[in-house]
Design a protein around this motif. Sequence first.
Motif, mmCIF file in Angstrom:
data_model
loop_
_atom_site.group_PDB
_atom_site.id
_atom_site.type_symbol
_atom_site.label_atom_id
_atom_site.label_comp_id
_atom_site.label_asym_id
_atom_site.label_seq_id
_atom_site.Cartn_x
_atom_site.Cartn_y
_atom_site.Cartn_z
ATOM 1 N N PRO A 53 33.758 39.959 42.133
ATOM 2 C CA PRO A 53 35.222 39.979 42.274
ATOM 3 C C PRO A 53 35.694 41.343 42.764
ATOM 4 N N SER A 54 36.776 41.327 43.535
ATOM 5 C CA SER A 54 37.416 42.588 43.916
ATOM 6 C C SER A 54 38.065 43.166 42.660
ATOM 7 N N MET A 55 38.567 44.361 42.749
ATOM 8 C CA MET A 55 39.241 44.971 41.607
ATOM 9 C C MET A 55 40.451 44.126 41.199
ATOM 10 N N LYS A 56 41.225 43.675 42.176
ATOM 11 C CA LYS A 56 42.387 42.819 41.884
ATOM 12 C C LYS A 56 41.938 41.543 41.201
ATOM 13 N N GLN A 57 40.882 40.928 41.697
ATOM 14 C CA GLN A 57 40.372 39.701 41.097
ATOM 15 C C GLN A 57 39.834 39.960 39.690
ATOM 16 N N PHE A 58 39.203 41.119 39.498
ATOM 17 C CA PHE A 58 38.696 41.480 38.169
ATOM 18 C C PHE A 58 39.854 41.530 37.157
ATOM 19 N N PHE A 59 40.961 42.154 37.545
ATOM 20 C CA PHE A 59 42.128 42.222 36.655
ATOM 21 C C PHE A 59 42.688 40.824 36.386
ATOM 22 N N GLU A 60 42.693 39.964 37.397
ATOM 23 C CA GLU A 60 43.146 38.586 37.211
ATOM 24 C C GLU A 60 42.230 37.836 36.242
ATOM 25 N N ILE A 61 40.924 38.071 36.342
ATOM 26 C CA ILE A 61 39.965 37.440 35.437
ATOM 27 C C ILE A 61 40.208 37.918 34.007
ATOM 28 N N CYS A 62 40.407 39.215 33.835
ATOM 29 C CA CYS A 62 40.689 39.752 32.496
ATOM 30 C C CYS A 62 41.958 39.134 31.923
ATOM 31 N N GLU A 63 43.003 39.050 32.727
ATOM 32 C CA GLU A 63 44.255 38.451 32.266
ATOM 33 C C GLU A 63 44.026 36.990 31.884
#
Length: 113
Positions: A53-63
């Motif tokens: 995942p990109s950094m943005k996608q990583f944050f979306e996954i965490c959320e």
Amino acid sequence: MINQEVIMLNEQFVRNRITELRLKKDISEYQMSLDLGKNKSYIQGISSGRSMPSMKQFFEICEYLEITPKDFFNTEKKERPLFQEAASLMKDLTPEDLEAVFPILLRLKEMAD
């Protein structure tokens, strides 16, 4: 220059951790992918090592998993959500109220031991 082996270990950690947290929530790769607005094999691609995942996608996954990025990487954290909520509530107590609650906590601890 970053060692390629270190990068591979870190990527493996991210893949394994996403899988671990997803399974704890009893969510399929397919469902998580769709819930994130991605194609149906998005999470499977990450889990298998085909993509990261990109950094943005990583944050979306965490959320989506309802955790902070810090919690994602903190695998030693054993606190239960109820404990965290109780600790948060206790922070807001006045000193007098905390003194009233403390004997109850001690009594409950003695009963558990």
